[in-house]
Design an enzyme around this catalytic site. Structure first.
Site, PDB file in Angstrom:
ATOM      1  N   GLU A  33       0.770  -1.128  -0.014  1.00  0.00           N
ATOM      2  CA  GLU A  33       0.172   0.159  -0.152  1.00  0.00           C
ATOM      3  C   GLU A  33       0.907   1.233   0.032  1.00  0.00           C
ATOM      4  O   GLU A  33       1.907   1.377   0.522  1.00  0.00           O
ATOM      5  CB  GLU A  33      -0.839   0.037   1.065  1.00  0.00           C
ATOM      6  CG  GLU A  33      -2.048  -1.080   1.157  1.00  0.00           C
ATOM      7  CD  GLU A  33      -2.835  -1.163   2.352  1.00  0.00           C
ATOM      8  OE1 GLU A  33      -4.200  -1.365   2.158  1.00  0.00           O
ATOM      9  OE2 GLU A  33      -2.662  -0.611   3.360  1.00  0.00           O
TER      10      GLU A  33
ATOM     11  N   CYS B  78       3.296   8.605   0.993  1.00  0.00           N
ATOM     12  CA  CYS B  78       4.002   7.681   1.779  1.00  0.00           C
ATOM     13  C   CYS B  78       4.127   6.347   1.164  1.00  0.00           C
ATOM     14  O   CYS B  78       3.050   5.837   0.781  1.00  0.00           O
ATOM     15  CB  CYS B  78       2.805   7.552   3.177  1.00  0.00           C
ATOM     16  SG  CYS B  78       3.433   6.400   4.264  1.00  0.00           S
TER      17      CYS B  78
ATOM     18  N   CYS C 249       6.013  -7.088   7.124  1.00  0.00           N
ATOM     19  CA  CYS C 249       6.780  -6.656   8.066  1.00  0.00           C
ATOM     20  C   CYS C 249       7.339  -7.828   9.024  1.00  0.00           C
ATOM     21  O   CYS C 249       6.487  -8.405   9.423  1.00  0.00           O
ATOM     22  CB  CYS C 249       6.506  -5.452   8.745  1.00  0.00           C
ATOM     23  SG  CYS C 249       7.733  -4.610   9.723  1.00  0.00           S
TER      24      CYS C 249
ATOM     25  N   CYS D 185       5.423  -4.613  15.543  1.00  0.00           N
ATOM     26  CA  CYS D 185       5.288  -3.664  16.624  1.00  0.00           C
ATOM     27  C   CYS D 185       3.796  -3.875  16.994  1.00  0.00           C
ATOM     28  O   CYS D 185       2.966  -3.906  15.966  1.00  0.00           O
ATOM     29  CB  CYS D 185       5.606  -2.301  16.192  1.00  0.00           C
ATOM     30  SG  CYS D 185       7.304  -2.009  15.686  1.00  0.00           S
TER      31      CYS D 185
ATOM     32  N   CYS E  16       0.785  -1.601  15.432  1.00  0.00           N
ATOM     33  CA  CYS E  16       0.707  -1.362  13.780  1.00  0.00           C
ATOM     34  C   CYS E  16       0.380  -2.739  13.224  1.00  0.00           C
ATOM     35  O   CYS E  16       0.417  -3.838  13.498  1.00  0.00           O
ATOM     36  CB  CYS E  16       2.142  -1.331  13.330  1.00  0.00           C
ATOM     37  SG  CYS E  16       2.351  -0.933  11.563  1.00  0.00           S
TER      38      CYS E  16
ATOM     39  N   GLY F  25       6.746  -2.251   6.140  1.00  0.00           N
ATOM     40  CA  GLY F  25       7.862  -2.687   5.978  1.00  0.00           C
ATOM     41  C   GLY F  25       8.967  -1.930   6.803  1.00  0.00           C
ATOM     42  O   GLY F  25       8.742  -0.617   7.044  1.00  0.00           O
TER      43      GLY F  25
ATOM     44  N   LEU G 140      10.363   6.065  17.748  1.00  0.00           N
ATOM     45  CA  LEU G 140      10.590   5.990  19.118  1.00  0.00           C
ATOM     46  C   LEU G 140       9.596   5.714  20.077  1.00  0.00           C
ATOM     47  O   LEU G 140       9.485   4.630  20.731  1.00  0.00           O
ATOM     48  CB  LEU G 140      11.249   7.534  19.584  1.00  0.00           C
ATOM     49  CG  LEU G 140      12.069   7.445  20.747  1.00  0.00           C
ATOM     50  CD1 LEU G 140      13.156   6.560  21.051  1.00  0.00           C
ATOM     51  CD2 LEU G 140      12.519   8.881  21.327  1.00  0.00           C
ATOM     52  N   HIS G 141       8.542   6.461  20.220  1.00  0.00           N
ATOM     53  CA  HIS G 141       7.437   6.020  20.911  1.00  0.00           C
ATOM     54  C   HIS G 141       7.428   5.997  22.558  1.00  0.00           C
ATOM     55  O   HIS G 141       6.609   5.935  22.991  1.00  0.00           O
ATOM     56  CB  HIS G 141       6.723   4.760  20.243  1.00  0.00           C
ATOM     57  CG  HIS G 141       6.627   5.018  18.657  1.00  0.00           C
ATOM     58  ND1 HIS G 141       6.216   5.957  18.045  1.00  0.00           N
ATOM     59  CD2 HIS G 141       6.748   4.129  17.713  1.00  0.00           C
ATOM     60  CE1 HIS G 141       6.321   5.897  16.821  1.00  0.00           C
ATOM     61  NE2 HIS G 141       6.786   4.557  16.680  1.00  0.00           N
TER      62      HIS G 141
ATOM     63  N   CYS H  31      -1.641   6.585   9.968  1.00  0.00           N
ATOM     64  CA  CYS H  31      -0.252   6.166  10.643  1.00  0.00           C
ATOM     65  C   CYS H  31      -0.592   4.628  11.158  1.00  0.00           C
ATOM     66  O   CYS H  31      -1.374   4.698  12.053  1.00  0.00           O
ATOM     67  CB  CYS H  31       0.326   6.963  11.212  1.00  0.00           C
ATOM     68  SG  CYS H  31       1.817   6.299  12.091  1.00  0.00           S
TER      69      CYS H  31
END
Length: 356
Positions: free
Chosen positions: A93, A106, A113, A117, A120, A164, A220-221, A338
């Site tokens: 995508e 984007c 991936c 995470c 996500c 990814g 980072l988060h 996101c």
């Protein structure tokens, strides 16, 4: 039977060598190269200034690994999400994000991936393959054309923030940026490109060694190892101390300010104590911070922080003279925001049914 070569994997110099080896003039290679990258030709038949004989010869020796559009959705805020076919039963995508000040593509670097995470949607898909440089560039070209045709806007920015981990497809990612920025390609400034990583320290250092000109963003988060490891497994092997060292090295080699991406979650990383930890981590390198609104995925493990908490978090950082941007979500109604890529999509749902 001749094993065909992916012609878009060849540099211009390599293509010239191929052509002279075939008994052709070197300038023919440049013509083909321009067809591939300036004109984004997806077949040799399109290359009208070449003889039929040469086109037939190219068809015998080479192939073009072009992607194709499978599905497209347009959000109420004009964000466009595209699903592209990138091989048998494989979908990636790309998203076009138009705003008043910029128009951003984007793009994805892998099918699926491997990093998983927790916040996500893409992380729930297994890694199926690395995209080639050509497949990455195709996304940019398609989204660029959509910006011009639908909104009469030029593409201003490119972010490697789709499906990814770009630094785990290092060679093809780097090659794609070279094509996008070269005069023989799209001719965009490298400063208009941002490559985002979940944090592969040794590859961040390699970016420094290669003295790349594009921007680097770190997802980072959390500036706390315990919290970051809870949501990002990669932190177990690339903790904050190791990442800080790699970022310092990258900055020493490139002089490019780092962007820290910080998705803010309700009651997880939205307190002023979290902001204080982030401010401390920011002392490692010149940086700016993008605070990103969270976009929930299906299971609801994490929730969006309140507007008041987000604003207070940003104000705390700004009081410490840090550059802060709050990124409000776009394309949420089509799952293009996101963290939502590969969450809901007709093309992906079809592929899933085929695989069952």
């Amino acid at each position: 039977m001749v094993q065909k070569t992916n012609i878009r994997n060849l540099t211009l110099a390599e293509l010239k060598n191929q052509f002279t080896g075939m008994g052709e003039k070197a300038f023919r290679a440049k013509q083909v190269y321009e067809w591939l990258w300036k004109k984004n030709a997806h077949s040799f038949e399109e290359m009208s200034n070449l003889s039929v004989k040469l086109r037939d010869q190219l068809n015998e020796l080479f192939f073009i690994d072009a992607i194709a559009l499978d599905d497209q959705q347009i959000s109420s805020d004009k964000t466009i999400k595209c699903a592209f076919h990138a091989g048998e039963k494989q979908v990636i995508e790309g998203v076009l994000i138009p705003t008043a000040s910029r128009t951003t593509a984007c793009i994805s670097s892998q099918v699926g991936c491997s990093l998983a995470c927790k916040f996500c949607a893409t992380g729930r898909l297994k890694l199926m393959k690395n995209l080639s440089a050509g497949e990455i560039v195709d996304q940019v070209v398609y989204l660029k054309n959509q910006a011009e045709q639908r909104y009469n806007k030029s593409l201003t920015n490119i972010v490697y923030m789709g499906m990814g981990e770009p630094l785990l497809n290092y060679k093809n990612m780097l090659r794609s940026t070279e094509i996008i920025t070269s005069e023989e390609g799209l001719g965009m400034s490298p400063k208009r490109i941002t490559v985002s990583t979940a944090g592969i320290a040794k590859m961040i250092k390699k970016l420094g060694d290669d003295e790349v000109k594009f921007n680097l963003a770190l997802s980072l988060h959390a500036a706390n190892d315990k919290k970051r490891s809870r949501i990002m497994e990669i932190n177990d092997t690339n903790n904050l101390e190791v990442l800080a060292d790699s970022l310092k090295y990258f900055y020493s080699k490139t002089g490019t300010r780092i962007t820290f991406e910080y998705i803010i979650f309700k009651d997880f990383n939205d307190a002023l104590e979290d902001a204080q930890e982030l401010a401390e981590f920011c002392k490692n390198v010149p940086c700016k911070i993008n605070i990103i609104e969270y976009n929930p995925i299906d299971d609801g493990e994490f929730q969006q922080a309140s507007r008041a908490k987000v604003d207070a978090f940003a104000a705390f950082l700004e009081e410490r003279n840090l550059i802060v941007n709050i990124r409000r979500s776009r394309g949420k109604d089509i799952d293009a925001a996101c963290g939502q890529l590969a969450n809901k999509n007709k093309a992906i749902e079809l592929k899933e049914r085929v695989l069952k």
